[in-house]
Design an enzyme around this catalytic site. Structure first.
Site, PDB file in Angstrom:
ATOM      1  N   CYS A  53      37.065  36.964  44.845  1.00 26.99           N
ATOM      2  CA  CYS A  53      38.130  37.276  43.899  1.00 26.99           C
ATOM      3  C   CYS A  53      38.562  38.731  44.107  1.00 26.99           C
ATOM      4  O   CYS A  53      37.722  39.634  44.106  1.00 26.99           O
ATOM      5  CB  CYS A  53      37.638  37.068  42.471  1.00 26.99           C
ATOM      6  SG  CYS A  53      38.843  37.587  41.224  1.00 26.99           S
ATOM      7  N   ASP A  60      34.461  32.897  45.170  1.00 23.61           N
ATOM      8  CA  ASP A  60      35.168  31.678  44.782  1.00 23.61           C
ATOM      9  C   ASP A  60      34.834  30.613  45.815  1.00 23.61           C
ATOM     10  O   ASP A  60      34.778  30.893  47.013  1.00 23.61           O
ATOM     11  CB  ASP A  60      36.683  31.908  44.756  1.00 23.61           C
ATOM     12  CG  ASP A  60      37.129  32.718  43.557  1.00 23.61           C
ATOM     13  OD1 ASP A  60      36.593  32.484  42.456  1.00 23.61           O
ATOM     14  OD2 ASP A  60      38.009  33.572  43.714  1.00 23.61           O
TER      15      ASP A  60
END
Length: 138
Positions: A53, A60
């Site tokens: 992120c 992620d």
């Protein structure tokens, strides 16, 4: 006090492992479509996509679904695996990652059609799915 300058030693960076070297290359290699002129779909699922992120730095995780109709070139599967693994240390948004994958895929393969879907694992009770499409102009 001596006039000699002390040299600071920086820690030696270990060489990249062979897998890390392959991932760092991350090129989308192609080969000639064995059935040019036939309209058929190729479905590729990449269940281990990771990136970071750009705001929090948290990882992620996603499954990338790629469906395309080849033109003159077909993507080599090991090459797309290594290309996708190259994202693991990038700080990139969900939206930008999926759009960048599309741009790179179109540049490498010049498909007739392609759809890429990034299905991200829920984080903080939010589930994100990004879908982008491309169709070659006639």
């Amino acid at each position: 006090m001596s006039n000699s300058i002390e040299q600071q030693q920086t820690p030696e960076v270990p060489p990249l492992k062979y897998g890390e070297r392959e991932i760092a290359k991350g090129e989308l290699f192609t080969f000639p479509n064995p059935r040019i002129g036939r309209h058929y779909q190729i479905h590729i699922t990449l269940p281990e996509f990771t990136c970071k992120c750009p705001f929090s730095g948290y990882p992620d995780f996603a499954t990338i679904y790629l469906t395309y109709v080849p033109n003159e070139k077909v993507v080599e599967l090991k090459a797309i695996k290594l290309y996708i693994n190259n994202y693991r240390d990038l700080y990139i948004s969900h939206e930008e990652a999926v759009n960048q994958i599309l741009d790179d895929f179109v540049a490498a393969c010049d498909p007739l059609e392609v759809q890429i879907k990034g299905d991200y694992n829920p984080r903080g009770n939010v589930h994100t799915v990004i879908e982008v499409n491309y169709q070659k102009a006639n």
